[in-house]
Design an enzyme around this catalytic site. Structure first.
Site, mmCIF file in Angstrom:
data_model
loop_
_atom_site.group_PDB
_atom_site.id
_atom_site.type_symbol
_atom_site.label_atom_id
_atom_site.label_comp_id
_atom_site.label_asym_id
_atom_site.label_seq_id
_atom_site.Cartn_x
_atom_site.Cartn_y
_atom_site.Cartn_z
ATOM 1 C CB ALA A 238 5.842 6.078 0.084
ATOM 2 C CG ASP B 298 -1.907 1.100 1.278
ATOM 3 O OD1 ASP B 298 -1.611 2.188 0.750
ATOM 4 O OD2 ASP B 298 -2.982 0.908 1.869
ATOM 5 C CB ILE B 299 3.140 2.567 -2.384
ATOM 6 C CG1 ILE B 299 4.138 3.719 -2.528
ATOM 7 C CG2 ILE B 299 2.544 2.136 -3.708
ATOM 8 C CD1 ILE B 299 5.394 3.346 -3.297
ATOM 9 C CD GLU B 300 -2.289 5.476 1.518
ATOM 10 O OE1 GLU B 300 -3.015 6.470 1.639
ATOM 11 O OE2 GLU B 300 -2.670 4.311 1.770
ATOM 12 N N GLY B 301 0.848 8.749 -0.483
ATOM 13 C CA GLY B 301 1.471 9.928 0.111
ATOM 14 C C GLY B 301 2.862 10.172 -0.433
#
Length: 323
Positions: free
Chosen positions: A149, A144-147
């Site tokens: 990152a 889960d890659i968000e923001g």
């Protein structure tokens, strides 16, 4: 670890722990949902539900267990704090597997120290992923890659390269990548980077919420965004429409979202039908913790949905998906 094909998971393969345990007569139990249906369950706060109860009531057999973060020095732990094994998270895994299901650990999320950013390079990041895979003999993982990152190209590339190593070292492991989306679909940055690097994941998964949908039909927006995802995947990999849908997935948010969008059980029925029509790779939501009616006013603390529903109704609807 035991290699399991994507086709076997889509068909609802269970672990070696045996048949689903329930006091209900066999013909009265909900049909088992496939592994592609894996709503998020989070032990980190609030009032985490008993997964065995949810399984008995809904037919859901798999859960995406959140979140694995960095404890410092590229050391993976639940929430960056709890040991990988021996605690409450281990108890959750044991309950799910005793019911004939399994878990998909989710690395990352919206907050906390991300392994994808803190590990020095792709080799170290792959090593952190491998520790969790080995600890539980995993069949699938979710990144889960968000923001910050997701928005950093170097972090994206590090994650892509780490996943290539994981797939090479763990034949048959299922890989999901979860990331944000706009109403017309996601940008192509990570999908294109993965395709250019020779990484094929089993399910690119968008989060079609918190994107300005207040007052709008969230089922319609979800379908629109997922069509946009399909087009990105199709263009990057040269798939047909059918192949692109089968490598695409979605993870919604049930009830009232962080930006006051409203996702109803009726919306979920429409989303499940859309997913079935296109044979999506993954169908999830945030979260089982919220999948119950509020006893009073909506507290906005992720212990209930804030909309009219029966307990575990959102999970029960998605459990009708057959892949």
């Amino acid at each position: 670890m035991v290699a399991v094909s994507a086709a076997a998971l889509a068909a609802g393969a269970t672990t070696a722990t045996g048949a689903y345990a329930s006091d209900a007569p066999k013909d009265a139990r909900p049909a088992a949902a496939p592994a592609a249906v894996a709503p998020y369950l989070y032990n980190g706060w609030g009032d985490p539900p008993d997964p065995a109860e949810v399984m008995r009531a809904t037919g859901v057999r798999w859960f995406t267990l959140a979140f694995v973060l960095d404890a410092g020095g590229c050391d993976p732990r639940w929430d960056g704090d709890r040991a990988l094994t021996g605690g409450v998270d281990q108890q959750t895994v044991d309950k799910v597997r005793a019911g004939g299901g399994d878990i998909v650990p989710s690395f990352g999320g919206a907050s906390g120290a991300k392994l994808e950013q803190e590990c020095a390079d792709a080799g170290a990041l792959a090593g952190a992923y491998q520790k969790v895979i080995d600890a539980y003999g995993l069949k699938a993982i979710d990144i889960d890659i968000e923001g910050d990152a997701y928005n950093d190209g170097a972090t994206q590339q590090k994650t892509v390269d780490a996943l290539k190593r994981i797939k090479a070292d763990n034949p048959g492991i299922i890989t999901y990548v979860t990331f944000p989306s706009g109403q017309s679909g996601p940008d192509g940055s990570m999908i294109d980077r993965a395709a250019d690097s020779g990484l094929e994941v089993d399910g690119w998964t968008i989060m079609p919420f918190d994107f300005g949908g207040e007052g709008q039909n969230m089922a319609d927006l979800t379908e629109q965004a997922t069509d946009g995802l399909k087009n990105r995947v199709k263009d990057a990999y040269g798939y047909s429409d059918d192949e692109a849908y089968r490598h695409s997935g979605l993870s919604s948010m049930n009830g009232i979202t962080d930006v006051n969008e409203t996702v109803t059980t009726g919306n979920f029925e429409a989303i499940e039908g859309y997913a079935q029509e296109h044979h999506l790779a993954r169908l999830s939501f945030w979260s089982v913790n919220r999948d119950r009616p509020c006893s009073g006013a909506y507290p906005n603390d992720d212990t209930c949905s804030g909309v009219d529903q029966d307990p575990w109704e959102f999970s029960r609807i998605l459990a009708g998906f057959t892949g």
